[in-house]
Scaffold this motif. Structure first.
Motif, mmCIF file in Angstrom:
data_model
loop_
_atom_site.group_PDB
_atom_site.id
_atom_site.type_symbol
_atom_site.label_atom_id
_atom_site.label_comp_id
_atom_site.label_asym_id
_atom_site.label_seq_id
_atom_site.Cartn_x
_atom_site.Cartn_y
_atom_site.Cartn_z
ATOM 1 N N UNK A 181 0.847 -1.196 0.000
ATOM 2 C CA UNK A 181 0.000 0.000 0.000
ATOM 3 C C UNK A 181 0.881 1.245 0.000
ATOM 4 N N UNK A 182 1.016 1.864 -1.168
ATOM 5 C CA UNK A 182 1.872 3.054 -1.283
ATOM 6 C C UNK A 182 1.300 4.262 -0.555
ATOM 7 N N UNK A 183 0.005 4.245 -0.272
ATOM 8 C CA UNK A 183 -0.649 5.370 0.405
ATOM 9 C C UNK A 183 -0.770 5.159 1.915
ATOM 10 N N UNK A 184 -0.136 4.130 2.435
ATOM 11 C CA UNK A 184 -0.234 3.837 3.867
ATOM 12 C C UNK A 184 0.339 4.985 4.680
ATOM 13 N N UNK A 185 -0.406 5.362 5.713
ATOM 14 C CA UNK A 185 0.039 6.435 6.594
ATOM 15 C C UNK A 185 1.278 6.020 7.378
ATOM 16 N N UNK A 186 1.241 4.787 7.884
ATOM 17 C CA UNK A 186 2.376 4.224 8.625
ATOM 18 C C UNK A 186 2.755 2.918 7.940
ATOM 19 N N UNK A 187 4.001 2.801 7.562
ATOM 20 C CA UNK A 187 4.475 1.594 6.891
ATOM 21 C C UNK A 187 4.682 0.494 7.930
ATOM 22 N N UNK A 188 4.102 -0.674 7.652
ATOM 23 C CA UNK A 188 4.260 -1.837 8.525
ATOM 24 C C UNK A 188 4.815 -2.978 7.688
ATOM 25 N N UNK A 189 5.687 -3.772 8.304
ATOM 26 C CA UNK A 189 6.307 -4.888 7.611
ATOM 27 C C UNK A 189 5.859 -6.195 8.248
ATOM 28 N N UNK A 190 5.868 -7.253 7.454
ATOM 29 C CA UNK A 190 5.479 -8.565 7.960
ATOM 30 C C UNK A 190 6.414 -8.955 9.104
ATOM 31 N N UNK A 191 5.825 -9.448 10.178
ATOM 32 C CA UNK A 191 6.615 -9.865 11.333
ATOM 33 C C UNK A 191 7.430 -11.108 10.968
ATOM 34 N N UNK A 192 8.614 -11.197 11.554
ATOM 35 C CA UNK A 192 9.465 -12.372 11.323
ATOM 36 C C UNK A 192 8.941 -13.550 12.144
ATOM 37 N N UNK A 193 9.417 -14.740 11.816
ATOM 38 C CA UNK A 193 9.004 -15.929 12.569
ATOM 39 C C UNK A 193 9.392 -15.785 14.044
ATOM 40 N N UNK A 194 10.546 -15.242 14.299
ATOM 41 C CA UNK A 194 11.005 -15.048 15.673
ATOM 42 C C UNK A 194 10.082 -14.079 16.425
ATOM 43 N N UNK A 195 9.690 -12.983 15.772
ATOM 44 C CA UNK A 195 8.762 -12.037 16.404
ATOM 45 C C UNK A 195 7.423 -12.711 16.707
ATOM 46 N N UNK A 196 6.922 -13.490 15.763
ATOM 47 C CA UNK A 196 5.632 -14.153 15.954
ATOM 48 C C UNK A 196 5.688 -15.168 17.088
ATOM 49 N N UNK A 197 6.755 -15.947 17.140
ATOM 50 C CA UNK A 197 6.878 -16.929 18.222
ATOM 51 C C UNK A 197 6.987 -16.230 19.578
ATOM 52 N N UNK A 198 7.667 -15.102 19.614
ATOM 53 C CA UNK A 198 7.775 -14.341 20.863
ATOM 54 C C UNK A 198 6.410 -13.801 21.281
ATOM 55 N N UNK A 199 5.678 -13.241 20.340
ATOM 56 C CA UNK A 199 4.339 -12.705 20.641
ATOM 57 C C UNK A 199 3.421 -13.811 21.152
ATOM 58 N N UNK A 200 3.364 -14.913 20.420
ATOM 59 C CA UNK A 200 2.472 -16.019 20.788
ATOM 60 C C UNK A 200 2.885 -16.610 22.132
ATOM 61 N N UNK A 201 4.169 -16.890 22.302
ATOM 62 C CA UNK A 201 4.688 -17.492 23.531
ATOM 63 C C UNK A 201 4.397 -16.620 24.759
ATOM 64 N N UNK A 202 4.787 -15.365 24.699
ATOM 65 C CA UNK A 202 4.632 -14.502 25.872
ATOM 66 C C UNK A 202 3.166 -14.236 26.196
ATOM 67 N N UNK A 203 2.344 -14.063 25.179
ATOM 68 C CA UNK A 203 0.934 -13.787 25.441
ATOM 69 C C UNK A 203 0.191 -15.010 25.979
ATOM 70 N N UNK A 204 0.457 -16.173 25.424
ATOM 71 C CA UNK A 204 -0.225 -17.367 25.932
ATOM 72 C C UNK A 204 0.173 -17.623 27.388
ATOM 73 N N UNK A 205 1.460 -17.502 27.696
ATOM 74 C CA UNK A 205 1.890 -17.718 29.084
ATOM 75 C C UNK A 205 1.308 -16.672 30.037
ATOM 76 N N UNK A 206 1.453 -15.409 29.699
ATOM 77 C CA UNK A 206 0.997 -14.359 30.616
ATOM 78 C C UNK A 206 -0.523 -14.337 30.751
ATOM 79 N N UNK A 207 -1.236 -14.530 29.647
ATOM 80 C CA UNK A 207 -2.704 -14.531 29.723
ATOM 81 C C UNK A 207 -3.208 -15.746 30.491
#
Length: 170
Positions: A57-83
């Motif tokens: 999306x060239x008109x995106x207000x804020x550019x976002x990039x696809x999360x890496x596998x490491x970022x995703x595993x960190x998000x899933x791991x920490x949220x499942x444990x803490x929640x």
């Protein structure tokens, strides 16, 4: 040992301690929701964009990039444990309230299913199964609704004295 309504019979100092815990826990929980609203929108495309990026999306207000596998595993791991800990601790308090068993079962089991569906769904969404964004949205809503109901019930029942414990139907 009878647990139903035990929360109402605890000494005032312990009820104050539990009330302070639930209030601080709720501030943390809702601050997390504010963070989510800052990093993505509460609609399916915003959820998808947050994890898969918006580079196309060239008109995106804020550019976002696809999360890496490491970022995703960190998000899933920490949220499942803490929640899991959040809902376990709040669930113990719900089991000490004076409520029907079926309602207690729903309020204490549903959040664990929602945690798995929300964060597992985020991982599946990231993996390319785009319809999981709807599961993530629905399960996130249910998780927040059960958290809110449980916290309010616990706080409400903490304000009752032993004399008023019999007013609530079992």
């Amino acid at each position: 040992m009878e647990f139903n309504g035990l929360l109402l019979k605890l000494p005032k100092a312990i009820r104050l301690f539990i009330g302070a815990f639930v209030i601080v826990l709720s501030i943390g929980y809702y601050t997390g929701l504010l963070f989510v609203s800052e990093t993505s929108t509460s609609n399916p495309s915003g959820i998808e964009e947050n994890y898969l990026g918006n580079e196309a999306d060239e008109n995106a207000e804020i550019m976002k990039f696809k999360k890496s596998k490491r970022q995703m595993l960190t998000i899933v791991h920490t949220h499942i444990l803490s929640m899991s800990f959040i809902f376990f601790l709040l669930g113990v308090l719900v089991w000490l309230t004076n409520l029907p068993t079926r309602l207690k079962l729903f309020l204490t089991i549903e959040p664990f299913l929602s945690v798995l569906l929300t964060f597992g769904g985020i991982y599946f969404l990231w993996s390319g199964i785009s319809w999981f964004k709807y599961i993530v949205m629905l399960s996130g809503f249910l998780m927040t609704a059960t958290y809110t109901a449980s916290a309010l019930i616990v706080l409400y029942q903490l304000t009752f004295s032993v004399k008023n414990a019999n007013i609530i139907n079992q």
